[in-house]
Design a protein around this motif. Structure first.
Motif, mmCIF file in Angstrom:
data_model
loop_
_atom_site.group_PDB
_atom_site.id
_atom_site.type_symbol
_atom_site.label_atom_id
_atom_site.label_comp_id
_atom_site.label_asym_id
_atom_site.label_seq_id
_atom_site.Cartn_x
_atom_site.Cartn_y
_atom_site.Cartn_z
ATOM 1 N N LEU A 143 3.655 -6.802 -10.476
ATOM 2 C CA LEU A 143 4.562 -5.674 -10.675
ATOM 3 C C LEU A 143 5.872 -5.919 -9.941
ATOM 4 N N PRO A 144 6.978 -5.410 -10.464
ATOM 5 C CA PRO A 144 8.251 -5.558 -9.744
ATOM 6 C C PRO A 144 8.131 -5.011 -8.327
ATOM 7 N N GLU A 145 8.754 -5.692 -7.407
ATOM 8 C CA GLU A 145 8.628 -5.306 -6.003
ATOM 9 C C GLU A 145 9.140 -3.890 -5.753
ATOM 10 N N GLU A 146 10.207 -3.508 -6.451
ATOM 11 C CA GLU A 146 10.750 -2.172 -6.247
ATOM 12 C C GLU A 146 9.725 -1.104 -6.619
ATOM 13 N N GLU A 147 8.990 -1.345 -7.700
ATOM 14 C CA GLU A 147 7.955 -0.395 -8.102
ATOM 15 C C GLU A 147 6.816 -0.373 -7.093
ATOM 16 N N LEU A 148 6.419 -1.544 -6.650
ATOM 17 C CA LEU A 148 5.293 -1.612 -5.712
ATOM 18 C C LEU A 148 5.617 -0.880 -4.417
ATOM 19 N N LEU A 149 6.822 -1.054 -3.915
ATOM 20 C CA LEU A 149 7.178 -0.461 -2.629
ATOM 21 C C LEU A 149 7.405 1.050 -2.720
ATOM 22 N N SER A 150 7.374 1.591 -3.921
ATOM 23 C CA SER A 150 7.427 3.049 -4.069
ATOM 24 C C SER A 150 6.051 3.637 -4.383
ATOM 25 N N THR A 151 5.034 2.765 -4.414
ATOM 26 C CA THR A 151 3.676 3.179 -4.739
ATOM 27 C C THR A 151 2.959 3.668 -3.484
ATOM 28 N N PRO A 152 2.257 4.780 -3.542
ATOM 29 C CA PRO A 152 1.484 5.230 -2.379
ATOM 30 C C PRO A 152 0.570 4.123 -1.862
ATOM 31 N N GLY A 153 0.575 3.972 -0.550
ATOM 32 C CA GLY A 153 -0.175 2.897 0.083
ATOM 33 C C GLY A 153 0.677 1.682 0.361
ATOM 34 N N PHE A 154 1.685 1.443 -0.466
ATOM 35 C CA PHE A 154 2.573 0.301 -0.311
ATOM 36 C C PHE A 154 3.942 0.721 0.222
ATOM 37 N N ARG A 155 4.259 1.978 0.101
ATOM 38 C CA ARG A 155 5.556 2.456 0.567
ATOM 39 C C ARG A 155 5.597 2.376 2.094
ATOM 40 N N PRO A 156 6.744 2.128 2.653
ATOM 41 C CA PRO A 156 6.843 2.030 4.115
ATOM 42 C C PRO A 156 6.701 3.368 4.832
ATOM 43 N N ASN A 157 6.506 4.447 4.103
ATOM 44 C CA ASN A 157 6.402 5.780 4.702
ATOM 45 C C ASN A 157 4.944 6.065 5.056
ATOM 46 N N ARG A 158 4.552 5.708 6.264
ATOM 47 C CA ARG A 158 3.176 5.865 6.697
ATOM 48 C C ARG A 158 2.777 7.343 6.784
ATOM 49 N N GLU A 159 3.671 8.177 7.235
ATOM 50 C CA GLU A 159 3.357 9.593 7.382
ATOM 51 C C GLU A 159 3.004 10.221 6.035
ATOM 52 N N ALA A 160 3.731 9.842 4.977
ATOM 53 C CA ALA A 160 3.437 10.383 3.652
ATOM 54 C C ALA A 160 2.066 9.923 3.167
ATOM 55 N N ASP A 161 1.703 8.680 3.455
ATOM 56 C CA ASP A 161 0.395 8.171 3.057
ATOM 57 C C ASP A 161 -0.723 8.926 3.762
ATOM 58 N N ILE A 162 -0.558 9.161 5.055
ATOM 59 C CA ILE A 162 -1.596 9.870 5.807
ATOM 60 C C ILE A 162 -1.750 11.298 5.297
ATOM 61 N N GLU A 163 -0.643 11.966 5.055
ATOM 62 C CA GLU A 163 -0.708 13.343 4.561
ATOM 63 C C GLU A 163 -1.436 13.401 3.218
ATOM 64 N N GLU A 164 -1.111 12.478 2.321
ATOM 65 C CA GLU A 164 -1.756 12.460 1.016
ATOM 66 C C GLU A 164 -3.225 12.079 1.135
ATOM 67 N N ALA A 165 -3.539 11.128 2.025
ATOM 68 C CA ALA A 165 -4.928 10.700 2.207
ATOM 69 C C ALA A 165 -5.797 11.855 2.684
ATOM 70 N N ARG A 166 -5.307 12.644 3.634
ATOM 71 C CA ARG A 166 -6.094 13.765 4.145
ATOM 72 C C ARG A 166 -6.296 14.835 3.071
ATOM 73 N N ALA A 167 -5.282 15.075 2.262
ATOM 74 C CA ALA A 167 -5.417 16.059 1.195
ATOM 75 C C ALA A 167 -6.447 15.609 0.159
ATOM 76 N N LEU A 168 -6.452 14.323 -0.175
ATOM 77 C CA LEU A 168 -7.412 13.793 -1.141
ATOM 78 C C LEU A 168 -8.832 13.839 -0.584
ATOM 79 N N LEU A 169 -8.986 13.491 0.689
ATOM 80 C CA LEU A 169 -10.312 13.527 1.302
ATOM 81 C C LEU A 169 -10.857 14.950 1.293
ATOM 82 N N ASP A 170 -10.009 15.897 1.612
ATOM 83 C CA ASP A 170 -10.429 17.292 1.614
ATOM 84 C C ASP A 170 -10.798 17.750 0.202
#
Length: 675
Positions: free
Chosen positions: A460-487
């Motif tokens: 996949l193009p790197e720009e797309e990958l780096l905007s994908t959850p889990g790959f984006r450099p925004n760790r806080e957004a990943d954690i927030e989404e992960a907790r919501a999914l787990l719940d």
């Protein structure tokens, strides 16, 4: 080579499959080979494989003091920033490519310049010494072995029907057979005309010639995937690749013909694969189940290669001796190889390997040496050549078990059946922290293990990958989404998560299990425990469907850069590599279409769609098609060798390159060569 420009040109030609294969065969490149061209650049100098001169080494920046701090001592934020910086530097560099691409758009792909070696330039004798994770081994059965270390050893003492000379540049070469003829779109005709002989030892005393019937028997064994008692055996992982062969015949000793049931854009990857070693039917009949049941017994070997395996001990290593009757000859007209023996010393700790290199206990230093270690070695040994290559053996972010018949690690049910739980586990992985720890920042995240970042045409193009959850450099957004999914999944936060990891993972990257445990618990707020197990036990749990899942760990290199065959084996129900019971009808339809799509550009587009489904980001599928391993990380692997070792650049590839050491020679008269 400018891979993007080349692929734009290839895609525009819209060659038919027959014309493509015929033209490729004349040029020494198969249809699948064309699909493998191009790997992009690494994050230092724009080359996939680099052999550095001392002038270049002198211009390489010396790591700052803070760069030498081991990742376990770094804060999480420092580690992430270090890895993100490496990614951003590479992205900035990639933006300088368009003008160069435009200039090269009409140029044909550059064929690698082959080094011409004369008789006066080579010497005979010596022991080629390397380190190896000797205990990371599965089977000496040439059709069951999938572990990277085992396949690397076999590259010295087995042969295939044909093989890659350079996978990254899509250059094939004859091995047991000459390159195939393709009289029609469904037929592959191989001439057994290279003089290949089995070893002059039991069970082929006398060293008889290889025949077309021998090849047919080997292929049929893959297809049957049964043990010596006729019972279906799940330890033949590449059954499906060979099952693409609809019929075979050996009309005489020198002609092997394979046919498909229709045009298949992926079939040529079968003989080129790293698991296509040809063994003798005598060994198949005589050794039988002993190959499976005695995995450390190296004497159960029968092949055609330049070395003879003599001893193996998982704690000591493996020893190979030169086959005096090898059928390929060097420039001096005598049988290859030029050296007398190969010693693989059992080592996996980077510090131990560095110490062994300094003491000349090994002549080639490579993975898992870090770039910092190799930099230190070059400072102390400025005349030693070095090289770098994208590390084929990737770190997978985790494995999920979708087997509905498995009742979980604690008998309370399989939590992976809810893809929201899977995605929560996926987003809990801090890829940049793992890159910083495992690769010391010299690496990048990739979408899937079959499409690593250096495979730029298929990934996949790197720009797309780096905007994908889990790959984006925004760790806080990943954690927030992960907790919501787990719940949302309803998983009980008081229920510990019990995962499995290979003991080798902790051994080669000390402290990694504690980093993973803390990473998961910080993101999800759930207790996470790891059991460390040897690889053979892990493999059996994969086969029987009771694998409890894992966090980040090593996985295998991609078989082909064209992921079509891998997708077919890995994600289709009943696929020989579908250990995790993945079953999603839309992906089945897409992958089936990929196999019969001859146009490379169109197949690439289908591969991108497949990746979006498997990553859970496709707008039409959401998390329904999430794969069992959504993401990997690939590093840059440095290498260094003593100047008495003369090796060609074809022995520096991203995976499965050991067979190319048949051109390597050792200057035993060099003052540094250990007596």
């Amino acid at each position: 080579m400018n891979e993007r420009s080349y692929w734009n040109r290839i895609g525009a030609t819209r060659l038919t499959r027959r014309a493509l294969v015929r033209a490729a065969a004349r040029a020494g490149v198969g249809a699948t080979g064309l699909a493998l061209v191009g790997c992009g650049d690494d994050d230092d100098d724009g080359e996939l494989v680099v052999v550095q001169t001392q002038e270049e080494l002198a211009t390489t920046p010396t790591p700052r003091t803070q760069d030498r701090v081991s990742p376990p001592q770094q804060t999480e934020e420092q580690a992430r920033q270090q890895a993100e910086q490496a990614v951003q530097q590479e992205r900035a560099q990639s933006r300088t490519e368009p003008q160069q691409q435009q200039e090269q758009h009409q140029r044909p792909p550059a064929r690698q310049q082959e080094t011409q070696v004369t008789v006066s330039q080579v010497g005979r004798g010596g022991d080629l010494r390397m380190s190896t994770p000797a205990d990371a081994h599965d089977y000496f059965d040439p059709h069951r072995a999938v572990f990277g270390s085992t396949q690397y050893w076999m590259g010295f003492y087995m042969n295939s029907v044909i093989r890659w000379r350079n996978k990254g540049q899509a250059i094939m070469e004859p091995d047991i057979c000459s390159l195939p003829e393709t009289p029609d779109a469904e037929t592959y005709l191989f001439r057994v005309d290279q003089g290949a002989r089995f070893w002059d030892q039991y069970p082929t005393d006398g060293g008889r010639l290889v025949t077309a019937e021998d090849i047919r028997v080997n292929y049929q064994r893959h297809i049957d995937a049964r043990d010596a008692d006729g019972i279906e055996d799940g330890t033949f992982p590449h059954r499906d690749s060979y099952a693409k062969t609809d019929s075979m015949e050996a009309p005489d000793d020198h002609t092997f013909i394979a046919r498909t049931s229709g045009p298949d854009a992926t079939w040529l990857g079968v003989p080129l694969g790293p698991y296509g070693w040809i063994t003798s039917p005598e060994a198949i009949d005589d050794y039988g189940n002993r190959w499976r049941d005695e995995p450390t017994n190296i004497s159960l070997s029968s092949g055609t290669g330049m070395m003879l395996p003599r001893s193996y001990d998982p704690d000591i290593g493996i020893k190979l001796e030169r086959n005096p009757n090898y059928w390929k000859t060097g420039v001096d007209g005598r049988p290859l190889p030029y050296y007398d023996s190969v010693t693989f010393a059992g080592m996996s700790d980077p510090t131990t390997i560095e110490t062994a290199y300094r003491g000349r206990e090994i002549s080639i230093g490579g993975f898992p040496l870090s770039s910092i270690q190799v930099k230190s070695l070059t400072e102390d040994f400025p005349d030693h050549p070095t090289g770098r290559v994208p590390l084929g053996y990737t770190v997978v972010t985790g494995w999920f078990n979708f087997n509905p018949g498995w009742d979980g690690w604690d008998g309370l049910g399989n939590p992976y059946l809810d893809r929201r739980f899977c995605q929560a586990m996926n987003l809990a992985v801090d890829r940049y922290l793992m890159i910083a720890h495992v690769y010391l920042g010299k690496g990048k995240p990739s979408a899937l293990e079959d499409t690593p970042w250096f495979n730029r045409f298929w990934a996949l193009p790197e720009e797309e990958l780096l905007s994908t959850p889990g790959f984006r450099p925004n760790r806080e957004a990943d954690i927030e989404e992960a907790r919501a999914l787990l719940d949302a999944s309803g998983y009980d936060p008081l229920r510990p998560i019990n995962l499995l990891a290979p003991a080798f993972w902790e051994e080669i990257t000390p402290g990694v299990m504690e980093i993973e445990r803390a990473m998961y618990e910080d993101a999800l707020g759930v207790e996470v425990n790891f059991d460390l197990e040897p690889f053979p036990l892990i493999l059996q749990r994969l086969v029987n469907g009771t694998y409890p899942g894992s966090g980040p760990q090593w996985t295998l290199a991609p078989i082909d850069l064209d992921p079509t065959t891998a997708y077919h084996n890995r994600y289709l129900p009943g696929g020989s590599l579908n250990y995790f019971h993945y079953d999603y009808e839309p992906l089945l339809e897409l992958v089936t279409s990929m196999r019969t799509t001859v146009n490379q550009q169109q197949r690439r587009d289908l591969a991108h769609e497949a990746q979006r489904i498997l990553l859970g980001t496709h707008p039409d599928h959401g998390l329904d098609g999430l794969g069992p391993a959504p993401g990997v990380m690939n590093g840059i692997s440095p290498a260094i060798w003593w100047p008495y070792v003369h090796r060609g650049e074809d022995s520096l590839q991203f995976a499965h390159d050991s067979h190319r050491h048949d051109d390597t020679w050792i200057d035993v008269g060099h003052p540094d060569y250990p007596a």
